[in-house]
Design a protein around this motif. Structure first.
Motif, PDB file in Angstrom:
ATOM      1  N   ALA A 186       0.876  -1.327   0.074  1.00 30.49           N
ATOM      2  CA  ALA A 186      -0.123  -0.006   0.067  1.00 30.49           C
ATOM      3  C   ALA A 186       0.812   1.139  -0.282  1.00 30.49           C
ATOM      4  N   GLU A 190       4.621   6.430   5.618  1.00 29.06           N
ATOM      5  CA  GLU A 190       3.654   7.607   5.878  1.00 29.06           C
ATOM      6  C   GLU A 190       2.388   7.238   5.489  1.00 29.06           C
ATOM      7  N   THR A 191       1.854   6.270   4.615  1.00 28.66           N
ATOM      8  CA  THR A 191       0.826   5.864   4.001  1.00 28.66           C
ATOM      9  C   THR A 191      -0.172   5.264   5.237  1.00 28.66           C
ATOM     10  N   LEU A 194      -3.350   6.447   6.454  1.00 26.48           N
ATOM     11  CA  LEU A 194      -4.380   6.369   5.768  1.00 26.48           C
ATOM     12  C   LEU A 194      -5.004   5.013   6.054  1.00 26.48           C
ATOM     13  N   VAL A 195      -4.071   3.975   6.303  1.00 26.04           N
ATOM     14  CA  VAL A 195      -4.508   2.583   6.411  1.00 26.04           C
ATOM     15  C   VAL A 195      -4.975   2.680   7.998  1.00 26.04           C
ATOM     16  N   GLY A 197      -6.483   4.644   9.210  1.00 21.70           N
ATOM     17  CA  GLY A 197      -8.046   5.029   9.321  1.00 21.70           C
ATOM     18  C   GLY A 197      -8.968   4.250   8.886  1.00 21.70           C
ATOM     19  N   LEU A 198      -8.524   3.107   8.290  1.00 21.11           N
ATOM     20  CA  LEU A 198      -9.310   1.904   7.791  1.00 21.11           C
ATOM     21  C   LEU A 198     -10.257   1.494   8.904  1.00 21.11           C
TER      22      LEU A 198
END
Lengths: 226, 226
Positions: A186, A190-191, A194-195, A197-198
């Motif tokens: 993914a 730093e991403t 966002l993950v 937040g899942l």
């Protein structure tokens, strides 16, 4: 150095992971602050997964038992756990962080994400581990109740974030050995924000739809991790 | 008041939405700052979808043509567009916000999300629309290139956020009329910040896996929106 340590492995997510990895044939060491409770949790896995090589140990002890260490603790306890692991972790190890900074950590809602100064729980972990230990972020969208239900089958994706593709591929190989979980690259560490937040998103979906949802990406090629 | 206005409908997402809704039999009005460009875009839809009732108009004019108005503009243009719609929108209308606050809006990366003071682009929209207009958030995880490809088939979920279940259900009925899209109640409007994060996450997944991914929730009941 050839087992899979799970620090905080007495919680639902960690215990479910131990169960699934044990069944998949990996030697696993469940870690807990209390070595006795860790051994009890390991015995419970062995009961549900015949022949599984799952042991219990104190967290710091557990963390020395393999090159890829899973951290499955609530956000509230992440910082304390990483402080306690400072002497145990050694350069070259990978720490797989599954922490989600839910507002529930401060008695808020589990459908809300806290802001973390470093950007994500995973980046906080990367800041706290000893030099030479790299953090990979994974397992946030897998429902703990489903993972820890010995009779539940899985069919979902696991987004993996980290700085190096090789590290992610090593973690993916472990997670992908669990039937029904497909690891997906993914992006960079730093991403992870966002993950992470899942998890509150899925909790919100679960509340509205009375389920334990996971996620799948559509349109992915057959062969990942090339 | 019986068409579906799409403000910013000349962009890839809006145009794709016009195409799909037109094909599904809905009258659609594509809005653009330039009414001439809107009509050109509408003609292009009619060319790809025989018999579709798709017209073009200036944005403010378009926004008066139906009770449920889609806003499909880049984050950079969201605030300006909503200011221009202040006189056009009337109480009782629903504004469906598909805006994603990508860092690309300020020449940053499309894999990064900007912090929005209100919490999300959708909540910024709710702050800006006239009293009595309610915002519903949707369509962030649908790939614009896929949606606007007349030959591409869809098979994915569309998380819908908003304060009132009835409003979400009305928007869901429209989105669900597009073959291959399944609307899912994802929670309150504040949850939009987590759903908006799906876009940069999917862009990051796309880069690593050379695709145009969408998402699906696993474990949902057959019958949604009961």
């Amino acid at each position: 150095m050839d087992a899979i340590p799970i620090v905080g492995g007495t919680g639902a997510l960690g215990w479910g992971l131990a169960l699934r990895l044990g069944r998949a044939g990996h030697p696993v060491v469940i870690g807990s602050r209390d070595a006795g409770r860790a051994e009890e949790a390991a015995a419970k896995v062995r009961e549900k997964a015949e022949g599984a090589d799952v042991q219990g140990a104190g967290n710091a002890d557990a963390a020395t038992r393999g090159p890829i260490v899973f951290l499955t603790v609530p956000f509230r306890a992440q910082s304390e756990n990483l402080t306690n692991l400072k002497e145990a972790l050694t350069p070259g190890q990978i720490l797989v962080d599954a922490t989600v900074p839910l507002a529930a950590a401060v008695s808020g809602k589990a459908t809300r994400l806290l802001g973390v100064p470093q950007g994500s729980a995973a980046e906080q972990a990367q800041e706290m581990v000893p030099e030479g230990v790299t953090v990979v972020s994974a397992l946030h969208s897998v429902s703990a109740p489903t993972l820890s239900d010995p009779d539940a089958s899985l069919d979902e994706d696991v987004p993996i974030c980290g700085q190096k593709k090789d590290d992610k591929a090593r973690v993916a190989a472990i997670i992908g050995s669990i039937p029904g979980l497909r690891p997906v690259n993914a992006g960079a560490l730093e991403t992870a924000r966002l993950v992470e937040g899942l998890t509150p998103l899925l909790i919100s979906v679960n509340i509205r739809n009375k389920t334990h949802a996971g996620i799948k990406f559509t349109g992915l090629p057959e062969e990942l991790w090339r």
